[in-house]
Design a protein around this motif. Structure first.
Motif, PDB file in Angstrom:
ATOM      1  N   LEU A  85       5.606  -9.278   3.479  1.00 14.80           N
ATOM      2  CA  LEU A  85       5.447  -8.524   2.233  1.00 14.80           C
ATOM      3  C   LEU A  85       3.983  -8.117   2.134  1.00 14.80           C
ATOM      4  CD1 LEU A  85       6.236  -7.421  -0.494  1.00 14.80           C
ATOM      5  CD2 LEU A  85       6.126  -9.740  -1.413  1.00 14.80           C
ATOM      6  N   ILE A  86       3.739  -6.810   2.155  1.00 18.58           N
ATOM      7  CA  ILE A  86       2.372  -6.286   2.147  1.00 18.58           C
ATOM      8  C   ILE A  86       2.206  -5.403   0.918  1.00 18.58           C
ATOM      9  CG2 ILE A  86       0.627  -5.000   3.428  1.00 18.58           C
ATOM     10  CD1 ILE A  86       1.648  -7.519   4.903  1.00 18.58           C
ATOM     11  N   ILE A  87       1.284  -5.788   0.055  1.00 20.50           N
ATOM     12  CA  ILE A  87       1.016  -5.081  -1.194  1.00 20.50           C
ATOM     13  C   ILE A  87      -0.436  -4.625  -1.163  1.00 20.50           C
ATOM     14  CG2 ILE A  87       0.858  -5.331  -3.706  1.00 20.50           C
ATOM     15  CD1 ILE A  87       3.083  -7.491  -3.433  1.00 20.50           C
ATOM     16  N   GLY A  88      -0.670  -3.344  -1.381  1.00 22.83           N
ATOM     17  CA  GLY A  88      -2.008  -2.780  -1.298  1.00 22.83           C
ATOM     18  C   GLY A  88      -2.863  -3.065  -2.521  1.00 22.83           C
ATOM     19  N   ASP A  89      -3.881  -2.241  -2.707  1.00 20.97           N
ATOM     20  CA  ASP A  89      -4.801  -2.346  -3.840  1.00 20.97           C
ATOM     21  C   ASP A  89      -4.250  -1.573  -5.039  1.00 20.97           C
ATOM     22  OD1 ASP A  89      -6.560  -3.680  -2.110  1.00 20.97           O
ATOM     23  OD2 ASP A  89      -7.705  -1.846  -1.671  1.00 20.97           O
ATOM     24  N   ASP A  90      -4.597  -2.042  -6.243  1.00 23.25           N
ATOM     25  CA  ASP A  90      -4.293  -1.330  -7.494  1.00 23.25           C
ATOM     26  C   ASP A  90      -2.797  -1.104  -7.687  1.00 23.25           C
ATOM     27  OD1 ASP A  90      -7.122  -0.911  -8.266  1.00 23.25           O
ATOM     28  OD2 ASP A  90      -7.150   0.331  -6.457  1.00 23.25           O
ATOM     29  N   ASP A 106      -1.230   1.405  -1.702  1.00 24.03           N
ATOM     30  CA  ASP A 106      -2.195   1.430  -2.803  1.00 24.03           C
ATOM     31  C   ASP A 106      -1.668   2.264  -3.970  1.00 24.03           C
ATOM     32  OD1 ASP A 106      -3.823   0.024  -1.054  1.00 24.03           O
ATOM     33  OD2 ASP A 106      -5.186   1.701  -0.674  1.00 24.03           O
ATOM     34  N   ARG A 107      -1.838   1.702  -5.162  1.00 22.32           N
ATOM     35  CA  ARG A 107      -1.495   2.362  -6.427  1.00 22.32           C
ATOM     36  C   ARG A 107       0.012   2.578  -6.617  1.00 22.32           C
ATOM     37  NH1 ARG A 107      -5.129   4.784  -3.796  1.00 22.32           N
ATOM     38  NH2 ARG A 107      -3.856   6.642  -3.458  1.00 22.32           N
ATOM     39  N   GLY A 108       0.823   1.882  -5.843  1.00 20.60           N
ATOM     40  CA  GLY A 108       2.265   1.936  -6.066  1.00 20.60           C
ATOM     41  C   GLY A 108       2.633   1.199  -7.348  1.00 20.60           C
ATOM     42  N   PHE A 109       3.814   1.487  -7.866  1.00 18.22           N
ATOM     43  CA  PHE A 109       4.270   0.921  -9.136  1.00 18.22           C
ATOM     44  C   PHE A 109       5.716   0.472  -8.978  1.00 18.22           C
ATOM     45  CE2 PHE A 109       6.235   0.994 -13.255  1.00 18.22           C
ATOM     46  CZ  PHE A 109       5.258   0.722 -14.186  1.00 18.22           C
ATOM     47  N   VAL A 121       9.643   0.899   1.714  1.00 18.31           N
ATOM     48  CA  VAL A 121       8.241   1.289   1.547  1.00 18.31           C
ATOM     49  C   VAL A 121       8.101   2.079   0.254  1.00 18.31           C
ATOM     50  CG1 VAL A 121       6.317   2.620   2.511  1.00 18.31           C
ATOM     51  CG2 VAL A 121       7.876   1.391   4.051  1.00 18.31           C
ATOM     52  N   ILE A 122       7.133   1.679  -0.556  1.00 19.75           N
ATOM     53  CA  ILE A 122       6.772   2.419  -1.762  1.00 19.75           C
ATOM     54  C   ILE A 122       5.427   3.068  -1.469  1.00 19.75           C
ATOM     55  CG2 ILE A 122       6.199   2.252  -4.216  1.00 19.75           C
ATOM     56  CD1 ILE A 122       8.141  -0.170  -4.313  1.00 19.75           C
ATOM     57  N   GLY A 123       5.397   4.400  -1.454  1.00 17.16           N
ATOM     58  CA  GLY A 123       4.203   5.140  -1.090  1.00 17.16           C
ATOM     59  C   GLY A 123       3.108   5.063  -2.146  1.00 17.16           C
ATOM     60  N   SER A 124       1.921   5.511  -1.788  1.00 13.28           N
ATOM     61  CA  SER A 124       0.785   5.550  -2.721  1.00 13.28           C
ATOM     62  C   SER A 124       1.145   6.383  -3.943  1.00 13.28           C
ATOM     63  CB  SER A 124      -0.430   6.173  -2.040  1.00 13.28           C
ATOM     64  OG  SER A 124      -0.829   5.385  -0.948  1.00 13.28           O
ATOM     65  N   ASP A 125       0.789   5.886  -5.114  1.00 10.96           N
ATOM     66  CA  ASP A 125       1.008   6.586  -6.386  1.00 10.96           C
ATOM     67  C   ASP A 125       2.481   6.856  -6.656  1.00 10.96           C
ATOM     68  OD1 ASP A 125      -1.800   6.872  -7.159  1.00 10.96           O
ATOM     69  OD2 ASP A 125      -1.929   8.270  -5.480  1.00 10.96           O
ATOM     70  N   ARG A 143       3.645   9.658  -4.584  1.00 12.21           N
ATOM     71  CA  ARG A 143       3.762  10.385  -5.862  1.00 12.21           C
ATOM     72  C   ARG A 143       5.202  10.665  -6.288  1.00 12.21           C
ATOM     73  NH1 ARG A 143      -1.265  13.148  -7.726  1.00 12.21           N
ATOM     74  NH2 ARG A 143       0.190  14.186  -9.127  1.00 12.21           N
ATOM     75  N   MET A 144       6.164   9.966  -5.703  1.00  9.83           N
ATOM     76  CA  MET A 144       7.559  10.206  -6.073  1.00  9.83           C
ATOM     77  C   MET A 144       8.061   9.127  -7.022  1.00  9.83           C
ATOM     78  SD  MET A 144       8.576  13.035  -4.780  1.00  9.83           S
ATOM     79  CE  MET A 144      10.332  12.883  -5.063  1.00  9.83           C
ATOM     80  N   LEU A 145       8.961   9.514  -7.918  1.00  8.20           N
ATOM     81  CA  LEU A 145       9.678   8.594  -8.798  1.00  8.20           C
ATOM     82  C   LEU A 145      11.084   8.444  -8.255  1.00  8.20           C
ATOM     83  CD1 LEU A 145      10.222   6.994 -11.419  1.00  8.20           C
ATOM     84  CD2 LEU A 145      10.766   9.196 -12.501  1.00  8.20           C
TER      85      LEU A 145
END
Length: 191
Positions: A85-90, A106-109, A121-125, A143-145
């Motif tokens: 499990l790899i989680i980036g920054d922010d 990074d910056r995923g939600f 995989v959850i992409g940046s933003d 940047r996708m929802l």
């Protein structure tokens, strides 16, 4: 490593959690094995991070909110790397999420009660909506929802949504500091 009153830190298989001194780990959390937590990140009340069969890495300024469960999968025949499990920054991970052997850039939600499964995989933003289930191997572009069970792409996030997620990250860094001070005061520790 800073003392963490009320936090269960459990070494296993020769691996001990590595937690940056500036990270806030709330009382009631259990952190097991090969876990790395970066600077100014926060793990909120009653979370379980269990890295007994692979590793969990959390970058800087990321937060894992109350009651979330994080785990990974070991190597298997045909899958020599397993599913760390790899989680980036922010990164923002909402309350009661289940995050298992995936990658969050990074910056995923990750929304409240959402599930992300092995090798997804959850992409940046990008944002996985509340209650959504990202099934094994699915890849969310930046940047996708995505929403639903199973999750599917809905739309691209606009700049206002991205700004809101960044404000959420900053809030959790500050709130982590406030809770760290409140916990220390409640325990009679002048830190």
């Amino acid at each position: 490593m800073t003392a963490r009153p009320g936090v269960n830190i459990v070494p296993i298989h020769g691996k001990s959690p590595q937690i940056h001194d500036s990270a806030f780990i709330a009382p009631g959390c259990t952190i097991i094995g090969d876990v790395t937590i970066g600077a100014e990140s926060s793990i909120w009340y009653n979370c379980v991070l269990r890295a007994d069969v692979s590793r969990i890495v959390i970058g800087e300024r990321s937060n894992v909110q109350d009651g979330s469960i994080l785990h990974c999968d070991p190597p298997r025949p045909g899958d020599p790397d397993g599913s760390p499990l790899i989680i980036g920054d922010d990164v923002l991970i909402g309350h009661m999420a289940m995050i298992h052997g995936c990658t969050i850039h990074d910056r995923g939600f990750v929304g409240l009660g959402a599930i992300a499964m092995n090798k997804s995989v959850i992409g940046s933003d990008a944002m996985l909506a509340a209650g959504a289930m990202l099934t094994e191997g699915k890849v969310m572009e930046p940047r996708m929802l995505w929403a639903g069970r199973p999750a599917k792409p809905l739309r691209e996030l606009n700049d206002a949504a991205i700004a809101g997620m960044r404000m959420g990250t900053a809030h959790y860094v500050e709130n982590g500091r406030a809770h760290a001070a409140a916990v220390a005061a409640a325990l009679g520790d002048p830190a």
